[in-house]
Design a protein around this motif. Sequence first.
Motif, PDB file in Angstrom:
ATOM      1  N   ARG A   1       0.848  -1.191   0.000  1.00 16.06           N
ATOM      2  CA  ARG A   1       0.000   0.000   0.000  1.00 16.06           C
ATOM      3  C   ARG A   1       0.885   1.244   0.000  1.00 16.06           C
ATOM      4  O   ARG A   1       2.016   1.199   0.477  1.00 16.06           O
ATOM      5  N   THR A   2       0.348   2.331  -0.500  1.00 18.61           N
ATOM      6  CA  THR A   2       1.107   3.571  -0.602  1.00 18.61           C
ATOM      7  C   THR A   2       0.426   4.672   0.192  1.00 18.61           C
ATOM      8  O   THR A   2      -0.791   4.827   0.122  1.00 18.61           O
ATOM      9  N   VAL A   3       1.237   5.424   0.918  1.00 17.36           N
ATOM     10  CA  VAL A   3       0.800   6.669   1.536  1.00 17.36           C
ATOM     11  C   VAL A   3       1.529   7.768   0.776  1.00 17.36           C
ATOM     12  O   VAL A   3       2.755   7.732   0.643  1.00 17.36           O
ATOM     13  N   ASP A   4       0.789   8.730   0.270  1.00 13.41           N
ATOM     14  CA  ASP A   4       1.361   9.824  -0.503  1.00 13.41           C
ATOM     15  C   ASP A   4       0.681  11.110  -0.041  1.00 13.41           C
ATOM     16  O   ASP A   4      -0.450  11.390  -0.421  1.00 13.41           O
ATOM     17  N   VAL A   5       1.357  11.850   0.821  1.00  7.66           N
ATOM     18  CA  VAL A   5       0.801  13.048   1.434  1.00  7.66           C
ATOM     19  C   VAL A   5       1.553  14.263   0.902  1.00  7.66           C
ATOM     20  O   VAL A   5       2.788  14.249   0.840  1.00  7.66           O
ATOM     21  N   GLN A   6       0.816  15.298   0.527  1.00 10.18           N
ATOM     22  CA  GLN A   6       1.443  16.544   0.079  1.00 10.18           C
ATOM     23  C   GLN A   6       0.857  17.699   0.871  1.00 10.18           C
ATOM     24  O   GLN A   6      -0.333  17.709   1.182  1.00 10.18           O
ATOM     25  N   ARG A   7       1.736  18.644   1.207  1.00 13.48           N
ATOM     26  CA  ARG A   7       1.299  19.806   1.986  1.00 13.48           C
ATOM     27  C   ARG A   7       2.235  20.977   1.699  1.00 13.48           C
ATOM     28  O   ARG A   7       3.439  20.783   1.558  1.00 13.48           O
ATOM     29  N   THR A   8       1.667  22.157   1.635  1.00 13.35           N
ATOM     30  CA  THR A   8       2.478  23.357   1.510  1.00 13.35           C
ATOM     31  C   THR A   8       2.633  23.973   2.891  1.00 13.35           C
ATOM     32  O   THR A   8       1.635  24.229   3.576  1.00 13.35           O
ATOM     33  N   ILE A   9       3.874  24.163   3.292  1.00 14.15           N
ATOM     34  CA  ILE A   9       4.186  24.777   4.584  1.00 14.15           C
ATOM     35  C   ILE A   9       4.666  26.192   4.302  1.00 14.15           C
ATOM     36  O   ILE A   9       5.602  26.399   3.530  1.00 14.15           O
ATOM     37  N   ARG A  10       4.051  27.160   4.945  1.00  9.98           N
ATOM     38  CA  ARG A  10       4.383  28.576   4.729  1.00  9.98           C
ATOM     39  C   ARG A  10       5.642  28.941   5.507  1.00  9.98           C
ATOM     40  O   ARG A  10       5.575  29.602   6.540  1.00  9.98           O
ATOM     41  N   ALA A  11       6.761  28.478   4.976  1.00  7.13           N
ATOM     42  CA  ALA A  11       8.076  28.761   5.564  1.00  7.13           C
ATOM     43  C   ALA A  11       9.114  28.538   4.473  1.00  7.13           C
ATOM     44  O   ALA A  11       8.862  27.804   3.504  1.00  7.13           O
ATOM     45  N   GLU A  67      10.365  24.522  -3.552  1.00  7.33           N
ATOM     46  CA  GLU A  67      10.012  25.900  -3.226  1.00  7.33           C
ATOM     47  C   GLU A  67       8.848  26.336  -4.114  1.00  7.33           C
ATOM     48  O   GLU A  67       8.863  26.120  -5.322  1.00  7.33           O
ATOM     49  N   VAL A  68       7.824  26.912  -3.496  1.00  9.10           N
ATOM     50  CA  VAL A  68       6.670  27.436  -4.221  1.00  9.10           C
ATOM     51  C   VAL A  68       6.407  28.861  -3.733  1.00  9.10           C
ATOM     52  O   VAL A  68       6.998  29.307  -2.753  1.00  9.10           O
ATOM     53  N   ALA A  69       5.498  29.552  -4.404  1.00  7.12           N
ATOM     54  CA  ALA A  69       5.238  30.964  -4.078  1.00  7.12           C
ATOM     55  C   ALA A  69       4.811  31.155  -2.621  1.00  7.12           C
ATOM     56  O   ALA A  69       5.178  32.124  -1.983  1.00  7.12           O
ATOM     57  N   ARG A  70       4.060  30.227  -2.069  1.00  4.29           N
ATOM     58  CA  ARG A  70       3.534  30.377  -0.713  1.00  4.29           C
ATOM     59  C   ARG A  70       4.410  29.731   0.354  1.00  4.29           C
ATOM     60  O   ARG A  70       4.023  29.664   1.510  1.00  4.29           O
ATOM     61  N   GLY A  71       5.564  29.199  -0.025  1.00  2.00           N
ATOM     62  CA  GLY A  71       6.422  28.548   0.964  1.00  2.00           C
ATOM     63  C   GLY A  71       7.134  27.344   0.383  1.00  2.00           C
ATOM     64  O   GLY A  71       7.813  27.442  -0.635  1.00  2.00           O
ATOM     65  N   THR A  72       6.927  26.184   1.005  1.00  2.00           N
ATOM     66  CA  THR A  72       7.601  24.954   0.598  1.00  2.00           C
ATOM     67  C   THR A  72       6.585  23.844   0.439  1.00  2.00           C
ATOM     68  O   THR A  72       5.822  23.544   1.363  1.00  2.00           O
ATOM     69  N   ARG A  73       6.577  23.245  -0.729  1.00  2.00           N
ATOM     70  CA  ARG A  73       5.710  22.083  -0.985  1.00  2.00           C
ATOM     71  C   ARG A  73       6.468  20.847  -0.550  1.00  2.00           C
ATOM     72  O   ARG A  73       7.611  20.615  -0.972  1.00  2.00           O
ATOM     73  N   VAL A  74       5.824  20.045   0.306  1.00  6.02           N
ATOM     74  CA  VAL A  74       6.428  18.814   0.827  1.00  6.02           C
ATOM     75  C   VAL A  74       5.599  17.633   0.335  1.00  6.02           C
ATOM     76  O   VAL A  74       4.366  17.654   0.410  1.00  6.02           O
ATOM     77  N   ARG A  75       6.288  16.635  -0.152  1.00  2.00           N
ATOM     78  CA  ARG A  75       5.633  15.372  -0.532  1.00  2.00           C
ATOM     79  C   ARG A  75       6.285  14.256   0.281  1.00  2.00           C
ATOM     80  O   ARG A  75       7.493  14.052   0.202  1.00  2.00           O
ATOM     81  N   TRP A  76       5.471  13.539   1.075  1.00  2.00           N
ATOM     82  CA  TRP A  76       5.965  12.427   1.890  1.00  2.00           C
ATOM     83  C   TRP A  76       5.330  11.165   1.333  1.00  2.00           C
ATOM     84  O   TRP A  76       4.114  11.022   1.316  1.00  2.00           O
ATOM     85  N   PHE A  77       6.155  10.244   0.885  1.00  2.00           N
ATOM     86  CA  PHE A  77       5.719   9.059   0.148  1.00  2.00           C
ATOM     87  C   PHE A  77       6.304   7.816   0.796  1.00  2.00           C
ATOM     88  O   PHE A  77       7.482   7.784   1.138  1.00  2.00           O
ATOM     89  N   SER A  78       5.485   6.787   0.966  1.00  2.00           N
ATOM     90  CA  SER A  78       5.976   5.511   1.504  1.00  2.00           C
ATOM     91  C   SER A  78       5.119   4.367   0.981  1.00  2.00           C
ATOM     92  O   SER A  78       3.893   4.481   0.893  1.00  2.00           O
ATOM     93  N   THR A  79       5.775   3.269   0.621  1.00  2.00           N
ATOM     94  CA  THR A  79       5.085   2.052   0.186  1.00  2.00           C
ATOM     95  C   THR A  79       5.481   0.920   1.129  1.00  2.00           C
ATOM     96  O   THR A  79       6.668   0.679   1.342  1.00  2.00           O
ATOM     97  N   PHE A  80       4.482   0.236   1.696  1.00  2.00           N
ATOM     98  CA  PHE A  80       4.756  -0.779   2.715  1.00  2.00           C
ATOM     99  C   PHE A  80       3.603  -1.778   2.795  1.00  2.00           C
ATOM    100  O   PHE A  80       2.537  -1.560   2.225  1.00  2.00           O
ATOM    101  N   GLU A  81       3.840  -2.844   3.556  1.00  2.00           N
ATOM    102  CA  GLU A  81       2.763  -3.744   3.960  1.00  2.00           C
ATOM    103  C   GLU A  81       3.158  -4.403   5.271  1.00  2.00           C
ATOM    104  O   GLU A  81       4.345  -4.538   5.580  1.00  2.00           O
ATOM    105  N   ILE A  82       2.151  -4.774   6.041  1.00  2.00           N
ATOM    106  CA  ILE A  82       2.387  -5.511   7.279  1.00  2.00           C
ATOM    107  C   ILE A  82       2.908  -6.894   6.880  1.00  2.00           C
ATOM    108  O   ILE A  82       2.334  -7.555   6.022  1.00  2.00           O
ATOM    109  N   ALA A  83       4.008  -7.304   7.482  1.00  2.00           N
ATOM    110  CA  ALA A  83       4.626  -8.589   7.145  1.00  2.00           C
ATOM    111  C   ALA A  83       4.043  -9.680   8.045  1.00  2.00           C
ATOM    112  O   ALA A  83       4.593 -10.012   9.082  1.00  2.00           O
ATOM    113  N   THR A  84       2.907 -10.198   7.634  1.00  2.00           N
ATOM    114  CA  THR A  84       2.263 -11.280   8.367  1.00  2.00           C
ATOM    115  C   THR A  84       1.847 -12.356   7.371  1.00  2.00           C
ATOM    116  O   THR A  84       1.451 -12.027   6.244  1.00  2.00           O
ATOM    117  N   PRO A  85       1.943 -13.614   7.754  1.00  2.00           N
ATOM    118  CA  PRO A  85       1.597 -14.676   6.809  1.00  2.00           C
ATOM    119  C   PRO A  85       0.093 -14.795   6.545  1.00  2.00           C
ATOM    120  O   PRO A  85      -0.318 -15.367   5.554  1.00  2.00           O
TER     121      PRO A  85
END
Length: 147
Positions: free
Chosen positions: A2-12, A97-115
């Motif tokens: 599964r993938t988590v892909d979160v994006q957010r602009t931080i005003r800094a 870098e974007v006009a309103r600050g910094t665009r951050v993209r946090w991405f991870s692909t994983f799965e619970i390792a259970t049989p």
Amino acid sequence: MRTVDVQRTIRAPLPDVFDWLTDATNYQRVPMVRRVTLVRPGDTNGHGAGAVRLIVTPLIRLTEEIVEYEPHRIMRYRLLKSVPPLRHQEGFIAFEEVARGTRVRWFSTFEIATPVCAGLATALFLPAIKGGFLMVLRTAERELRGV
């Protein structure tokens, strides 16, 4: 997987956002994070490539290694071990870098390792991982507003 892909602009400014998010000791001020330990410092920066860090929350315990560290651009990591056990394909935080600050993209692909029922277990755990990423980003934004 599964993938988590979160994006957010931080005003800094980008350098401040990059420094805050790549220094995992800042995560200790995030709700639900109990402990962060820099197990081994990285090559060019304490939290740069080669760094190993331990992050402990009520739901998960992660030991991760920074495998790529390009200031103000990207930090890529891989899991060395975790509780619950996870198979981890890829993880990174990218910065732009974007006009309103910094665009951050946090991405991870994983799965619970259970049989048994790995897909179901992973689907149930997915909101907690996404929520954790969002809490870190909100805390960074709150703290960096004063910079």
